[in-house]
Design a protein around this motif. Structure first.
Motif, PDB file in Angstrom:
ATOM      1  N   THR A 128     -10.612   9.135 -12.948  1.00  0.00           N
ATOM      2  CA  THR A 128      -9.433   8.138 -12.589  1.00  0.00           C
ATOM      3  C   THR A 128      -8.348   9.479 -12.278  1.00  0.00           C
ATOM      4  OG1 THR A 128      -8.503   8.253 -14.774  1.00  0.00           O
ATOM      5  CG2 THR A 128      -9.851   6.457 -13.916  1.00  0.00           C
ATOM      6  N   CYS A 176     -11.031   7.149  -8.969  1.00  0.00           N
ATOM      7  CA  CYS A 176     -10.441   5.908  -8.878  1.00  0.00           C
ATOM      8  C   CYS A 176      -9.036   6.395  -8.642  1.00  0.00           C
ATOM      9  CB  CYS A 176     -10.949   5.092  -9.638  1.00  0.00           C
ATOM     10  SG  CYS A 176     -10.059   3.436  -9.188  1.00  0.00           S
ATOM     11  N   ASN A 190     -10.100   6.067  -0.551  1.00  0.00           N
ATOM     12  CA  ASN A 190     -11.413   6.568  -0.684  1.00  0.00           C
ATOM     13  C   ASN A 190     -12.115   7.361   0.283  1.00  0.00           C
ATOM     14  OD1 ASN A 190     -13.819   6.351  -2.228  1.00  0.00           O
ATOM     15  ND2 ASN A 190     -14.724   4.408  -1.125  1.00  0.00           N
ATOM     16  N   LYS A 238     -16.898   4.890 -10.254  1.00  0.00           N
ATOM     17  CA  LYS A 238     -16.306   6.161 -10.165  1.00  0.00           C
ATOM     18  C   LYS A 238     -16.361   7.015 -11.603  1.00  0.00           C
ATOM     19  CE  LYS A 238     -15.028   5.916  -5.805  1.00  0.00           C
ATOM     20  NZ  LYS A 238     -15.281   6.839  -4.648  1.00  0.00           N
ATOM     21  N   CYS A 278     -13.970   0.707 -10.191  1.00  0.00           N
ATOM     22  CA  CYS A 278     -12.626   0.819  -9.755  1.00  0.00           C
ATOM     23  C   CYS A 278     -12.214  -0.652  -9.132  1.00  0.00           C
ATOM     24  CB  CYS A 278     -12.634   1.931  -8.798  1.00  0.00           C
ATOM     25  SG  CYS A 278     -10.926   2.435  -7.986  1.00  0.00           S
ATOM     26  N   THR A 281      -3.741   3.287  -4.043  1.00  0.00           N
ATOM     27  CA  THR A 281      -4.849   2.898  -5.235  1.00  0.00           C
ATOM     28  C   THR A 281      -6.271   2.401  -4.089  1.00  0.00           C
ATOM     29  OG1 THR A 281      -4.365   0.591  -5.065  1.00  0.00           O
ATOM     30  CG2 THR A 281      -3.548   2.111  -7.028  1.00  0.00           C
ATOM     31  N   THR A 310      -5.156   5.178  -9.455  1.00  0.00           N
ATOM     32  CA  THR A 310      -4.436   4.099 -10.180  1.00  0.00           C
ATOM     33  C   THR A 310      -3.121   4.113  -9.887  1.00  0.00           C
ATOM     34  OG1 THR A 310      -3.969   5.104 -12.488  1.00  0.00           O
ATOM     35  CG2 THR A 310      -6.511   4.532 -11.866  1.00  0.00           C
TER      36      THR A 310
END
Length: 340
Positions: free
Chosen positions: A97, A56, A49, A94, A86, A46, A58
């Motif tokens: 997801t 984002c 980036n 973001k 996020c 998670t 999850t």
């Protein structure tokens, strides 16, 4: 005497011949037969980036807006268009997801065959799904402090991409290596789908076969490319698997404004080591497995269609028949010689 010598030499050669070609034995497999992600094998990454991507990641495999759906025997990694703050990226805004899972510290591999059967559900612009590998000392989640402080793509954090597809270049997919060494440590290669981007919508087995000196990539039963790694000092330590769907960014490109959801569907992922118990070309749930790594199979007796380590290979039966006929021929010849 010449006939006797012929029989002796022929029998000697036959007895040295292998009974079958080497195949594979499963060390680990996830067939996604439950109702959620098996978190004993996977971690949701998670905190990833990279590459100016807009999603984002999850760990949601339970809500109505989940990014991982395990159902009907497959895993669906779902990217959804939704503006969000996020939490795992310090509240960064973001527009999507999505899901990114890896097997770091849980299921790691040194050599063998890593294979996954995958299809993608969307051809609209902007998505970037991938099936790939990283060396296990990379400084990426989860971090246990077991020498995993290496930055990509240095030794201990090098990368191999098994299948990496961009919807803005839909007719090809990429196999690639990332490391800090030049020349002898692999290179990018693009496989051209016979029917163009439409082929990504169909099920395919994507795989890498990995030894100390050779790394080969496959789609189904087709060899895509092989790389001589004998002069490469990388890719000689354990690696882990990753599955993810990125959106936008440097390679995903501009996202179709009408696109609201994309899906990467995974039937299974498996790691195998070479075995002389069969001649299988693929690495999947039909194969023998290492009891130390996998739970026992059901106690139902195998049918004639089942593949079992104790079942003789067809090649072995043919080979035994050849040896038997050859011995009978030689005995008959010897009998005639003695009775003459």
């Amino acid at each position: 005497m010449r006939k006797s010598a012929f029989c002796f030499i022929g029998f000697f050669i036959l007895t040295l011949s292998p009974t079958s070609y080497a195949g594979w034995e499963v060390q680990w497999i996830d067939t996604f037969d439950g109702d959620g992600v098996d978190w004993s094998s996977w971690t949701a990454q998670t905190q990833a980036n990279y590459n100016n991507e807009v999603q984002c990641y999850t760990d949601d495999d339970y809500s109505d807006r989940r990014n991982y759906d395990v159902s009907n025997g497959t895993l669906k990694i779902i990217a959804r268009r939704e503006i969000n703050s996020c939490v795992t990226l310090n509240g960064a805004t973001k527009g999507w997801t999505s899901g990114r899972i890896n097997t770091k510290d849980k299921r790691e591999f040194l050599y063998g065959r890593l294979e996954s059967r995958i299809r993608f559900h969307n051809l609209e612009a902007g998505s970037w799904p991938a099936f790939w590998m990283l060396e296990n000392r990379i400084q990426e989640q989860p971090i246990k402090g077991d020498d995993d402080f290496v930055h990509w793509p240095n030794r201990g954090a090098s990368e191999i991409d098994v299948w990496e597809w961009f919807s803005n270049e839909p007719d090809t997919y990429i196999t690639n290596f990332f490391n800090t060494l030049p020349g002898s440590c692999g290179a990018e290669y693009r496989y051209h789908y016979p029917n163009g981007g439409q082929d990504v919508l169909d099920w395919h087995r994507y795989a890498v076969e990995w030894t100390e000196d050779l790394i080969s990539f496959y789609i189904d039963d087709t060899l895509v490319v092989s790389r001589d790694m004998s002069r490469c000092s990388r890719y000689e330590e354990p690696m882990f698997a990753l599955l993810n769907v990125a959106m936008g960014g440097n390679l995903g490109g501009a996202i179709d404004p009408n696109l609201s959801q994309v899906v990467m569907e995974v039937d299974y992922i498996a790691h195998c080591q070479i075995s002389d118990s069969n001649s299988a070309a693929f690495c999947d749930e039909s194969l023998p497995y290492d009891d130390a790594e996998l739970p026992p199979t059901p106690t139902t007796p195998p049918t004639n269609d089942d593949q079992s380590p104790s079942t003789p290979e067809a090649g072995s039966n043919s080979y035994g028949l050849i040896v038997g006929l050859f011995m009978l021929f030689c005995l008959r010849r010897r009998s005639r010689f003695l009775n003459a």
